[in-house]
Write a protein that holds these residues in place. Structure first.
Motif, mmCIF file in Angstrom:
data_model
loop_
_atom_site.group_PDB
_atom_site.id
_atom_site.type_symbol
_atom_site.label_atom_id
_atom_site.label_comp_id
_atom_site.label_asym_id
_atom_site.label_seq_id
_atom_site.Cartn_x
_atom_site.Cartn_y
_atom_site.Cartn_z
ATOM 1 N N ARG A 58 0.791 -1.254 -0.029
ATOM 2 C CA ARG A 58 0.056 0.018 0.122
ATOM 3 C C ARG A 58 0.857 1.238 0.096
ATOM 4 N NH1 ARG A 58 -4.682 0.654 3.920
ATOM 5 N NH2 ARG A 58 -5.595 1.712 2.286
ATOM 6 N N VAL A 59 2.051 1.120 0.515
ATOM 7 C CA VAL A 59 2.851 2.368 0.532
ATOM 8 C C VAL A 59 3.349 2.614 -0.997
ATOM 9 C CG1 VAL A 59 5.250 3.275 0.969
ATOM 10 C CG2 VAL A 59 3.875 2.412 2.880
ATOM 11 N N ALA A 75 4.789 4.445 6.149
ATOM 12 C CA ALA A 75 4.584 3.520 7.324
ATOM 13 C C ALA A 75 5.665 3.142 8.084
ATOM 14 C CB ALA A 75 3.979 2.205 6.401
ATOM 15 N N HIS A 76 5.153 2.784 9.287
ATOM 16 C CA HIS A 76 6.165 1.971 10.058
ATOM 17 C C HIS A 76 6.479 0.699 9.364
ATOM 18 C CE1 HIS A 76 4.873 -1.035 13.754
ATOM 19 N NE2 HIS A 76 6.244 -0.633 13.991
ATOM 20 N N MET A 77 7.627 0.420 9.247
ATOM 21 C CA MET A 77 8.184 -0.698 8.478
ATOM 22 C C MET A 77 9.172 -1.476 9.384
ATOM 23 S SD MET A 77 8.624 0.507 4.512
ATOM 24 C CE MET A 77 7.177 1.031 3.506
ATOM 25 N N LEU A 78 9.378 -2.648 8.918
ATOM 26 C CA LEU A 78 10.508 -3.573 9.284
ATOM 27 C C LEU A 78 11.717 -2.927 8.679
ATOM 28 C CD1 LEU A 78 8.789 -6.841 8.419
ATOM 29 C CD2 LEU A 78 9.353 -6.209 10.834
ATOM 30 N N ALA A 79 12.809 -2.889 9.343
ATOM 31 C CA ALA A 79 14.046 -2.274 8.726
ATOM 32 C C ALA A 79 14.492 -2.925 7.449
ATOM 33 C CB ALA A 79 15.012 -2.354 9.833
ATOM 34 N N GLY A 80 14.115 -4.107 7.231
ATOM 35 C CA GLY A 80 14.690 -4.906 6.262
ATOM 36 C C GLY A 80 13.951 -4.639 5.056
ATOM 37 N N GLN A 81 12.397 -4.244 5.159
ATOM 38 C CA GLN A 81 11.618 -3.900 4.039
ATOM 39 C C GLN A 81 12.086 -2.838 2.810
ATOM 40 O OE1 GLN A 81 7.750 -3.482 6.249
ATOM 41 N NE2 GLN A 81 7.107 -4.962 4.732
#
Length: 466
Positions: free
Chosen positions: A85-86, A94-100
Motif C-alpha cells: 500500500r505504500v 508507514a512503520h516498517m520492518l528495517a529490512g523492508q
C-alpha cells in the motif's frame, strides 16, 4: 483512524508559516524560507506493535499538526499489505520492518525504491518458546545463586531439544513475522550461534528452509500467542507486547531478548517511496521533525512519560493489548518465566543512543544477513553494500530536520550525531562475541560459522562454490 482538527490544531492553520533552518555543518545552522508542507493530509500505516509508539505519540501530542500535517493513522493486516500500500500510494508512509526498504530496493520479494529518513527505535523484540520446550531447555541452563536461570540464554541450550525432535522425526517449527524482518534475522542469528541451522533461501525456493534444522515460517505478530497455544509452532520471534502476552496467558516463556542478541540493535524504520521524498521534500522534513519530537518525548526525563505512553498504546486503535502487558516491557522491565521479572531499562529505546538516526551501518548489517541466508543470491563486493545503504537510508534529511528542531529550541545539538560519517563504530556486542565492522561486510559474513560465504550460492539443496 482520525479525529477532527479543532482548537489549537485547527486545519485553518495549514497555510501558516513554520520557521525552519537547514543544517549546513557541524553545529552550524542557517535560516531558510518558511516551510510549508506540499502535501498536508496524509495517511500513515502501522502494525499493532509497541514500537509503532512514535506515530501514536506524534498524533496524540499534536506534533504532526504543529508541523503542519493532518494525519490519519491506519493499522494494517500484515507487513506485506502495508508495504504494497505504500508502493501503490494508498499509504503515504508507514512503520516498517528495517529490512523492508532494503529488500524492496534490491528486488527481494518485490521491486520498489523505498527509503527511510528516520529509524524508529532500538531493541524491543524477544524469542519465546512453549512451556514444553522450555522445560526441556531448562535442563541445559545453569542457575544463578538465586535459583533462576542465568542470562543471556544461548541457543546451545535449545540444540539438544532440536536434535531430539529430529531423532523422533518431528519438525521443529518456529514463527517469525516476515522474511525480511529483524525478528527473522535475530532468530536466525541466535539459532546459528548455538549450532542450529535456520535454513537458506534461494531464487527458486523462498521458504527459507533449505538444509534447516529448525523450520521458520511467517506468522502475523498478534497471532503468535494463539498459534503457539494451538501447537502449530513451538516458539516464535516477535516484538512486544506479544512475548509478554505468552507469559500472561501462561502458554510460553520468553528466553532471550534482542538486546541480549545484539545490544542496542536497530529495529523499525519509517518508510516512504523515494518518489514521495522527491515530490514532497517539505512534507518529508515535517514528518521527520514530528517523529523526532515523539521519540524524544518517549525517552525524556528518564522515561517519565512511559506510563502515559502505555495507556495510549493500549487503546484499540493502536496496539489494543492490555496496558499491564504493554507496561511489562515498555516501562523498563521484562518478564521471562512467570515471576522472573528483571530490570531491562533499554528494552525499548526510542531516542537515546542516537536511536532515530538512520545509520548506514545499520542498513549494511541487514544486507549481510540477507546475503548470509541466500536472500541476496550472489556475492557482492563491499562497495555494493555501502552504495545500497546510501540509496535507502537518508541521514541528510534527518539532520536537516534535527537542525530545525535545534534552532526552534525543541532539541539540543547534543541530541544528534552531527558530523558523523553515518557509521557506528565496529562492535562485538553480539551474543556470540563476533565483531561487526560495516566497512568490511564481506569479512564479517565470512567470520560467521553458519551461512553462505564469499562466492557460495545455493543450487537446489546444495551449497556450491566459494
Amino acid at each position: 483512524m482520525s479525529r477532527p482538527s479543532t482548537g489549537k490544531f485547527a486545519k485553518c492553520s495549514t497555510v501558516a508559516a513554520w520557521a525552519v533552518t537547514i543544517y549546513v555543518g557541524v553545529g552550524s545552522f542557517a535560516s531558510a524560507e518558511m516551510l510549508v508542507p506540499e502535501k498536508d493530509e496524509l495517511k500513515l500505516g502501522f502494525i499493532k506493535l509497541t514500537d509503532m509508539a512514535p506515530l501514536a505519540i506524534a498524533y496524540e501530542k499534536g506534533f504532526f499538526e504543529e508541523e503542519g500535517l493532518f494525519v490519519t493513522l491506519e493499522p494494517q493486516a500484515n507487513w506485506k499489505v502495508l508495504l504494497d500500500r505504500v508502493i501503490t500510494g494508498e499509504l503515504d508512509g508507514a512503520h516498517m520492518l528495517a529490512g523492508q526498504p532494503l529488500a524492496a530496493t534490491t528486488g527481494f520479494g518485490t521491486k520498489a525504491h523505498i527509503v527511510t529518513p528516520f529509524s524508529m527505535d532500538l531493541n524491543g523484540n524477544g524469542i519465546t518458546v512453549s512451556n514444553d520446550v522450555w522445560a526441556m531447555m531448562k535442563e541445559n541452563i545453569p542457575l544463578g545463586e538465586d535459583g533462576k536461570p542465568l542470562h543471556p540464554i544461548k541457543a546451545d541450550a535449545l540444540k539438544p531439544v532440536v536434535d531430539a525432535f529430529k531423532a523422533e522425526g518431528k519438525p521443529f517449527n518456529l514463527g517469525m513475522v516476515f522474511p525480511v524482518s529483524t525478528h527473522n534475522y535475530e532468530l536466525r542469528y541466535w539459532l546459528a550461534a548455538g549450532g542450529i541451522h535456520p535454513g537458506f533461501y534461494s531464487p527458486e525456493n523462498v521458504t527459507g528452509q533449505i538444509r534447516a534444522d529448525a523450520l521458520l515460517s511467517v506468522t502475523p505478530p498478534p497471532q503468535m500467542p494463539a498459534t503457539l497455544e494451538a501447537g502449530t509452532i513451538v516458539g516464535y520471534s516477535v516484538g512486544e507486547p506479544w512475548n509478554q502476552a505468552a507469559v500472561f496467558k501462561g502458554i510460553g516463556v520468553p528466553v532471550v531478548t534482542d538486546y541480549e542478541i545484539w545490544k542496542n540493535n536497530p529495529e523499525k524504520v519509517f518508510g516512504l517511496t523515494k518518489e514521495f521524498t522527491e515530490k514532497y521534500p517539505n512534507t518529508t522534513l515535517a514528518l521527520t521533525k514530528a517523529l523526532i519530537r515523539a521519540a524524544k518525548w518517549l525517552d525524556e526525563n528518564n522515561n517519565a512519560n512511559r506510563a502515559e505512553a502505555v495507556e495510549i498504546l493500549s487503546r484499540s486503535e493502536y496496539v489494543g493489548a492490555d496496558a499491564a502487558v504493554i507496561a511489562n516491557s515498555m516501562t523498563g522491565t521484562f518478564e521471562y518465566e512467570r515471576g522472573d521479572k528483571r530490570d531491562v531499562p533499554d528494552f525499548n529505546v526510542f531516542f537515546r543512543h542516537n536511536a532515530t538516526y538512520p545509520f548506514y551501518s545499520d542498513a549494511i548489517w541487514y544486507l549481510t544477513q540477507m546475503r548470509r541466508w541466500g536472500q541476496i543470491a550472489e556475492h557482492k563486493d563491499d562497495a555494493w553494500y555501502a552504495e545500497t545503504a546510501r540509496s535507502v537510508y537518508l541521514p541528510d534529511i534527518y539532520l536537516k530536520a534535527a537542525g530545525m528542531l535545534v534552532e526552534e529550541g525543541k532539541a539540543d545539538t547534543s541530541d544528534f550525531p552531527f558530523g558523523t560519517d553515518g557509521y557506528r563504530a565496529p562492535t562485538s556486542d553480539f551474543i556470540d562475541g563476533v565483531s561487526f565492522d560495516a566497512k568490511a561486510p564481506n569479512a564479517y559474513i565470512d567470520s560467521l560459522k553458519i551461512g553462505l560465504k564469499n562466492e557460495q550460492t545455493i543450487s537446489g539443496s546444495d551449497v556450491v562454490g566459494g
